[in-house]
Design a protein around this motif. Structure first.
Motif, PDB file in Angstrom:
ATOM      1  N   ASN A  11     -35.344  22.866  17.887  1.00 11.21           N
ATOM      2  CA  ASN A  11     -34.587  22.731  16.647  1.00 11.21           C
ATOM      3  C   ASN A  11     -33.169  22.227  16.877  1.00 11.21           C
ATOM      4  O   ASN A  11     -32.333  22.311  15.980  1.00 11.21           O
ATOM      5  N   ARG A  12     -32.906  21.657  18.058  1.00  9.48           N
ATOM      6  CA  ARG A  12     -31.547  21.215  18.341  1.00  9.48           C
ATOM      7  C   ARG A  12     -31.191  19.995  17.489  1.00  9.48           C
ATOM      8  O   ARG A  12     -32.037  19.193  17.125  1.00  9.48           O
ATOM      9  N   ARG A  13     -29.937  19.914  17.165  1.00  9.18           N
ATOM     10  CA  ARG A  13     -29.422  18.791  16.385  1.00  9.18           C
ATOM     11  C   ARG A  13     -28.002  18.491  16.852  1.00  9.18           C
ATOM     12  O   ARG A  13     -27.318  19.369  17.383  1.00  9.18           O
ATOM     13  N   THR A  14     -27.593  17.275  16.652  1.00 10.10           N
ATOM     14  CA  THR A  14     -26.243  16.866  17.038  1.00 10.10           C
ATOM     15  C   THR A  14     -25.242  17.316  15.983  1.00 10.10           C
ATOM     16  O   THR A  14     -25.455  17.102  14.787  1.00 10.10           O
ATOM     17  N   GLN A 118     -26.663  18.587  30.431  1.00 11.46           N
ATOM     18  CA  GLN A 118     -27.715  19.182  29.609  1.00 11.46           C
ATOM     19  C   GLN A 118     -27.724  20.698  29.743  1.00 11.46           C
ATOM     20  O   GLN A 118     -27.923  21.419  28.758  1.00 11.46           O
ATOM     21  N   ASN A 119     -27.484  21.198  30.955  1.00  6.97           N
ATOM     22  CA  ASN A 119     -27.398  22.647  31.154  1.00  6.97           C
ATOM     23  C   ASN A 119     -26.321  23.255  30.267  1.00  6.97           C
ATOM     24  O   ASN A 119     -26.528  24.279  29.605  1.00  6.97           O
ATOM     25  N   VAL A 120     -25.145  22.622  30.280  1.00 11.74           N
ATOM     26  CA  VAL A 120     -24.024  23.126  29.487  1.00 11.74           C
ATOM     27  C   VAL A 120     -24.350  23.082  28.006  1.00 11.74           C
ATOM     28  O   VAL A 120     -24.049  24.021  27.256  1.00 11.74           O
ATOM     29  N   GLU A 125     -25.396  25.888  22.956  1.00 12.75           N
ATOM     30  CA  GLU A 125     -26.170  26.068  21.733  1.00 12.75           C
ATOM     31  C   GLU A 125     -26.779  27.459  21.665  1.00 12.75           C
ATOM     32  O   GLU A 125     -26.946  28.022  20.579  1.00 12.75           O
ATOM     33  N   SER A 126     -27.081  28.052  22.822  1.00 17.71           N
ATOM     34  CA  SER A 126     -27.604  29.419  22.827  1.00 17.71           C
ATOM     35  C   SER A 126     -26.545  30.427  22.389  1.00 17.71           C
ATOM     36  O   SER A 126     -26.862  31.545  21.987  1.00 17.71           O
ATOM     37  N   MET A 127     -25.262  30.025  22.469  1.00 16.81           N
ATOM     38  CA  MET A 127     -24.161  30.881  22.016  1.00 16.81           C
ATOM     39  C   MET A 127     -23.842  30.660  20.542  1.00 16.81           C
ATOM     40  O   MET A 127     -22.882  31.238  20.019  1.00 16.81           O
TER      41      MET A 127
END
Length: 248
Positions: A11-14, A118-120, A125-127
């Motif tokens: 569900n990621r979005r810019t 990408q890791n960052v 986004e997890s925060m």
């Protein structure tokens, strides 16, 4: 199959609009620790991250990208391909540069840098934070090198703006899996008509999007893009050579 990580990634979005606040010290330190733990090719660790806080430098990077949100609210990071550090280690151990100027070593460093970014992003986004990648720093790579005082054997690859989201954009539809995933061998048979349904999805996405109400399709964008030459971007290979990279 469901879990919080999959939900986050699917569900990621810019995010391009951020609230007027910066990361907390804890958030910043956590993201940099995540960057440090990213996968690295043959343990060479050929990536560095620059946190840009100087308002004047942020403004000049904004000019390079021509995107108004860059360096505005939130935090700005530049992910740097970094072979300089390993060059200095070799020199101080009495060794020559060895293969540091080779293309494959550069590609290893580029892989390190992309994986770190990408890791960052995933961690941020997890925060509950939002992110936008900034490939637009390549609009003038030489100027970026000068702004960040980068030494030879380095190259600014990606920017990343991170902050508290101030918008909730729709998820942009991606190409169906059948066009992007294959088994054993690449399927090189493409027919424009096969993309008609996806074009309609993209048309509806732009038609319904809250901002920038444009009507467009994927195939139309591909037909229009990759045509006009961007003078400064066309100089990237020259800049890389000037930095001592990709010489072999």
């Amino acid at each position: 199959m469901e879990n919080p990580t999959l939900e986050l990634l699917l569900n990621r979005r810019t995010i391009r609009a951020f609230k007027p606040q910066t990361l907390t010290t804890e958030q910043l330190n956590t993201l940099m620790e995540v960057a440090r733990q990213a996968a690295t090719s043959t343990f060479l660790q050929q990536c560095s991250v620059i946190h840009v806080t100087d308002a004047q430098i942020r403004s000049q990077i904004r000019d390079i990208t021509t995107q108004s949100y860059v360096g505005a609210n939130g935090d700005l990071f530049i992910f740097v391909i970094d072979l300089y550090r390993n060059q200095q280690i070799r020199h101080q151990k009495g060794e020559t540069d060895g293969r540091l100027h080779a293309m494959d070593v550069f590609l290893q460093a580029m892989e390190d840098t992309v994986l770190t970014a990408q890791n960052v992003t995933t961690a941020a986004e997890s925060m509950g934070l939002g992110c936008v990648f900034l490939g637009s720093i390549q609009n003038d790579a030489q100027k970026m090198i000068e702004l960040l005082n980068l030494p030879k054997m380095t190259f600014p690859l990606l920017g990343l703006q991170v902050g508290v989201p101030d918008q909730q954009p729709q998820i942009k539809p991606r190409l169906p899996l059948k066009f992007r995933t294959f088994e054993n061998q690449y399927d090189y048979h493409y027919e424009l008509a096969d993309l008609a349904d996806y074009d309609e999805q993209i048309h509806q996405y732009y038609d319904l999007r809250d901002t920038n109400r444009r009507v467009d399709t994927f195939t139309h964008q591909i037909a229009q893009k990759l045509t006009t030459s961007l003078a400064k971007r066309d100089q990237i290979l020259t800049v890389l050579h000037q930095q001592g990279l990709c010489l072999e």
